[in-house]
Design a protein around this motif. Sequence first.
Motif, short mmCIF file in Angstrom:
data_model
loop_
_atom_site.label_atom_id
_atom_site.label_comp_id
_atom_site.label_asym_id
_atom_site.label_seq_id
_atom_site.Cartn_x
_atom_site.Cartn_y
_atom_site.Cartn_z
N ARG A 130 -1.74 12.51 -5.29
CA ARG A 130 -3.08 12.97 -5.67
C ARG A 130 -3.05 13.67 -7.02
NH1 ARG A 130 -3.55 14.32 -0.45
NH2 ARG A 130 -4.98 13.00 0.67
N GLU B 63 -9.63 11.07 -0.32
CA GLU B 63 -8.68 10.41 0.57
C GLU B 63 -8.62 8.93 0.22
OE1 GLU B 63 -6.85 11.88 3.05
OE2 GLU B 63 -7.62 13.77 2.27
N LEU C 137 0.82 -1.20 0.00
CA LEU C 137 0.00 0.00 0.00
C LEU C 137 0.86 1.26 0.00
CD1 LEU C 137 -2.53 -1.08 2.77
CD2 LEU C 137 -2.86 -1.20 0.30
N LYS C 138 0.28 2.34 -0.49
CA LYS C 138 0.95 3.64 -0.46
C LYS C 138 -0.08 4.70 -0.08
CE LYS C 138 3.98 6.64 -3.05
NZ LYS C 138 4.78 6.78 -4.26
N GLU C 139 0.24 5.48 0.95
CA GLU C 139 -0.65 6.55 1.38
C GLU C 139 -0.63 7.69 0.38
OE1 GLU C 139 -1.06 7.85 5.49
OE2 GLU C 139 0.44 6.33 5.97
N PHE C 140 -1.77 8.36 0.26
CA PHE C 140 -1.84 9.52 -0.62
C PHE C 140 -1.11 10.70 0.00
CE2 PHE C 140 -6.03 8.70 -3.11
CZ PHE C 140 -5.37 7.81 -3.89
N ASP C 141 -0.35 11.38 -0.81
CA ASP C 141 0.19 12.68 -0.45
C ASP C 141 -0.19 13.62 -1.59
OD1 ASP C 141 1.92 12.04 -2.53
OD2 ASP C 141 3.67 11.79 -1.26
N ILE D 287 -6.01 5.05 0.17
CA ILE D 287 -4.73 4.36 0.09
C ILE D 287 -4.66 3.67 -1.26
CG2 ILE D 287 -3.32 2.50 1.06
CD1 ILE D 287 -4.55 3.10 3.76
#
Length: 81
Positions: free
Chosen positions: A49, A57, A41-45, A59
Amino acid sequence: MKQRRIPNKTMAAVFHAVMLCSFLAPLAFAGSFEPFLGVYLKEFDDELRKQLDCKGEGILIEEIIKNTGADKSDLQSKDIM
């Protein structure tokens, strides 16, 4: 890059499966056990975006690991959860 939103019922099923494994694992296995979905997984920054043209929002599923629960499910690489 094509984006795909995961339906809420699929997310609910994934969530419940992970939670069920978390609570039942100590009862079912004598040794150590950790639930494993099988995704990177990779979080949104802000940069991600912008690249994905996504305003919400979530992942990003970067990769699905072969022969795991995620591989056998409806999840796909580049899905947003």
